[in-house]
Design a protein around this motif. Structure first.
Motif, PDB file in Angstrom:
ATOM      1  N   UNK A  96       0.792  -1.229   0.000  1.00  0.00           N
ATOM      2  CA  UNK A  96       0.000   0.000   0.000  1.00  0.00           C
ATOM      3  C   UNK A  96       0.830   1.288   0.000  1.00  0.00           C
ATOM      4  N   UNK A  97       2.076   1.211   0.454  1.00  0.00           N
ATOM      5  CA  UNK A  97       2.938   2.406   0.446  1.00  0.00           C
ATOM      6  C   UNK A  97       3.565   2.649  -0.931  1.00  0.00           C
ATOM      7  N   UNK A  98       3.221   1.807  -1.920  1.00  0.00           N
ATOM      8  CA  UNK A  98       3.692   2.001  -3.294  1.00  0.00           C
ATOM      9  C   UNK A  98       4.965   1.264  -3.656  1.00  0.00           C
ATOM     10  N   UNK A  99       5.600   0.593  -2.682  1.00  0.00           N
ATOM     11  CA  UNK A  99       6.833  -0.131  -2.985  1.00  0.00           C
ATOM     12  C   UNK A  99       6.535  -1.446  -3.684  1.00  0.00           C
ATOM     13  N   UNK A 100       7.441  -1.834  -4.588  1.00  0.00           N
ATOM     14  CA  UNK A 100       7.332  -3.103  -5.301  1.00  0.00           C
ATOM     15  C   UNK A 100       8.305  -4.109  -4.704  1.00  0.00           C
ATOM     16  N   UNK A 101       7.846  -5.359  -4.576  1.00  0.00           N
ATOM     17  CA  UNK A 101       8.636  -6.444  -4.008  1.00  0.00           C
ATOM     18  C   UNK A 101       8.578  -7.607  -4.983  1.00  0.00           C
ATOM     19  N   UNK A 102       9.667  -8.351  -5.086  1.00  0.00           N
ATOM     20  CA  UNK A 102       9.730  -9.470  -6.025  1.00  0.00           C
ATOM     21  C   UNK A 102       9.998 -10.770  -5.268  1.00  0.00           C
ATOM     22  N   UNK A 112      20.136 -19.530  -4.310  1.00  0.00           N
ATOM     23  CA  UNK A 112      21.537 -19.212  -4.586  1.00  0.00           C
ATOM     24  C   UNK A 112      22.325 -18.987  -3.296  1.00  0.00           C
ATOM     25  N   UNK A 113      21.626 -18.937  -2.154  1.00  0.00           N
ATOM     26  CA  UNK A 113      22.309 -18.811  -0.872  1.00  0.00           C
ATOM     27  C   UNK A 113      22.395 -17.407  -0.322  1.00  0.00           C
ATOM     28  N   UNK A 114      21.684 -16.451  -0.923  1.00  0.00           N
ATOM     29  CA  UNK A 114      21.760 -15.086  -0.398  1.00  0.00           C
ATOM     30  C   UNK A 114      20.416 -14.355  -0.471  1.00  0.00           C
ATOM     31  N   UNK A 115      19.409 -14.972   0.105  1.00  0.00           N
ATOM     32  CA  UNK A 115      18.098 -14.349   0.189  1.00  0.00           C
ATOM     33  C   UNK A 115      17.304 -14.988   1.308  1.00  0.00           C
ATOM     34  N   UNK A 116      16.162 -14.409   1.613  1.00  0.00           N
ATOM     35  CA  UNK A 116      15.281 -14.960   2.635  1.00  0.00           C
ATOM     36  C   UNK A 116      13.866 -14.454   2.399  1.00  0.00           C
ATOM     37  N   UNK A 117      12.947 -15.365   2.172  1.00  0.00           N
ATOM     38  CA  UNK A 117      11.551 -14.979   2.004  1.00  0.00           C
ATOM     39  C   UNK A 117      10.986 -14.446   3.317  1.00  0.00           C
ATOM     40  N   UNK A 118      11.417 -15.013   4.417  1.00  0.00           N
ATOM     41  CA  UNK A 118      10.971 -14.542   5.733  1.00  0.00           C
ATOM     42  C   UNK A 118      11.371 -13.088   5.956  1.00  0.00           C
ATOM     43  N   UNK A 119      12.632 -12.761   5.627  1.00  0.00           N
ATOM     44  CA  UNK A 119      13.103 -11.394   5.829  1.00  0.00           C
ATOM     45  C   UNK A 119      12.465 -10.425   4.843  1.00  0.00           C
ATOM     46  N   UNK A 120      12.223 -10.880   3.619  1.00  0.00           N
ATOM     47  CA  UNK A 120      11.543 -10.032   2.638  1.00  0.00           C
ATOM     48  C   UNK A 120      10.157  -9.664   3.156  1.00  0.00           C
ATOM     49  N   UNK A 121       9.440 -10.640   3.656  1.00  0.00           N
ATOM     50  CA  UNK A 121       8.107 -10.391   4.195  1.00  0.00           C
ATOM     51  C   UNK A 121       8.184  -9.463   5.407  1.00  0.00           C
ATOM     52  N   UNK A 122       9.137  -9.703   6.271  1.00  0.00           N
ATOM     53  CA  UNK A 122       9.296  -8.844   7.456  1.00  0.00           C
ATOM     54  C   UNK A 122       9.518  -7.398   7.034  1.00  0.00           C
ATOM     55  N   UNK A 123      10.399  -7.205   6.042  1.00  0.00           N
ATOM     56  CA  UNK A 123      10.678  -5.846   5.580  1.00  0.00           C
ATOM     57  C   UNK A 123       9.452  -5.204   4.945  1.00  0.00           C
ATOM     58  N   UNK A 124       8.710  -5.972   4.171  1.00  0.00           N
ATOM     59  CA  UNK A 124       7.519  -5.439   3.499  1.00  0.00           C
ATOM     60  C   UNK A 124       6.434  -5.071   4.505  1.00  0.00           C
ATOM     61  N   UNK A 125       6.300  -5.856   5.559  1.00  0.00           N
ATOM     62  CA  UNK A 125       5.240  -5.583   6.537  1.00  0.00           C
ATOM     63  C   UNK A 125       5.654  -4.549   7.563  1.00  0.00           C
ATOM     64  N   UNK A 126       6.950  -4.314   7.728  1.00  0.00           N
ATOM     65  CA  UNK A 126       7.409  -3.335   8.707  1.00  0.00           C
ATOM     66  C   UNK A 126       7.672  -1.970   8.099  1.00  0.00           C
ATOM     67  N   UNK A 127       7.668  -1.899   6.770  1.00  0.00           N
ATOM     68  CA  UNK A 127       7.950  -0.641   6.111  1.00  0.00           C
ATOM     69  C   UNK A 127       9.438  -0.366   5.956  1.00  0.00           C
ATOM     70  N   UNK A 128      10.274  -1.338   6.247  1.00  0.00           N
ATOM     71  CA  UNK A 128      11.720  -1.185   6.120  1.00  0.00           C
ATOM     72  C   UNK A 128      12.147  -1.387   4.679  1.00  0.00           C
ATOM     73  N   UNK A 129      12.856  -0.436   4.075  1.00  0.00           N
ATOM     74  CA  UNK A 129      13.332  -0.642   2.707  1.00  0.00           C
ATOM     75  C   UNK A 129      14.454  -1.682   2.666  1.00  0.00           C
ATOM     76  N   UNK A 130      14.472  -2.480   1.590  1.00  0.00           N
ATOM     77  CA  UNK A 130      15.538  -3.483   1.412  1.00  0.00           C
ATOM     78  C   UNK A 130      16.611  -2.912   0.534  1.00  0.00           C
ATOM     79  N   UNK A 131      17.841  -3.273   0.850  1.00  0.00           N
ATOM     80  CA  UNK A 131      18.953  -2.824   0.014  1.00  0.00           C
ATOM     81  C   UNK A 131      19.318  -3.882  -0.987  1.00  0.00           C
TER      82      UNK A 131
END
Length: 131
Positions: A96-102, A112-131
Motif C-alpha cells: 500500500x505504500x507504493x513499494x514493489x517487491x519481487x 543461490x544462498x543469499x536471500x530470505x523470504x521470511x526477511x523479505x516479508x518482514x521488511x515489506x510488513x514493517x515498512x523497512x526498505x531493502x537494500x
C-alpha cells in the motif's frame, strides 16, 4: 457475496495458483502445513536451503521456487493488503505504500544462498526498505 479470488486483480490469478500448488505439494510430499502466516516462511526458507544442499540444478527447481515465491508474495499480500502486479510475464507485490517487491526472484536468491523470504516479508510488513 464474492470470494477473495473474485475480487483480486487479474495479475493475482497465476501467483495464487502457484502458491496453492506449493501448499498442496508441501502438504502431500513433505507433510508440511503452510497456513499463509509470516511464521510459515521460516519453513519455506529451510526447505529451499535443504533443496540447495542436495545440489539440485537450478533449472530443475524453477517451478518449485516460483511456487515458494508466489506463496511468500501471497503471505505479504494478506499481511499488508498488497496487490499482485504483472508485466511482461513477471509478477510483483505492490504494498500500500507504493513499494514493489519481487518474492519470486527472492526465492531464486534464497536458492543461490543469499536471500530470505521470511526477511523479505518482514521488511515489506514493517515498512523497512531493502537494500
Amino acid at each position: 457475496m464474492t470470494t477473495q479470488q473474485e475480487t483480486r486483480p487479474s495479475a493475482a490469478v497465476k501467483p495464487l495458483r502457484w502458491a496453492a500448488d506449493a501448499v498442496a505439494t508441501m502438504r502431500e510430499g513433505a507433510r508440511l502445513h503452510l497456513d499463509y502466516s509470516a511464521q510459515s516462511l521460516w519453513s519455506i526458507d529451510r526447505m529451499i536451503e535443504e533443496i540447495r544442499r542436495e545440489g539440485a540444478p537450478a533449472a530443475a527447481v524453477q517451478e518449485v521456487l516460483r511456487g515458494f515465491g508466489a506463496y511468500a508474495g501471497e503471505v505479504m499480500a494478506r499481511q499488508t493488503g498488497a496487490e499482485w502486479w504483472a508485466t511482461g510475464g513477471d509478477h510483483w507485490i505492490r504494498t500500500p505504500d507504493g513499494r514493489l517487491w519481487d518474492p519470486i526472484d527472492e526465492a531464486r536468491r534464497c536458492y543461490a544462498g543469499h536471500g530470505s523470504l521470511r526477511l523479505l516479508c518482514r521488511d515489506a510488513t514493517s515498512g523497512t526498505p531493502r537494500s
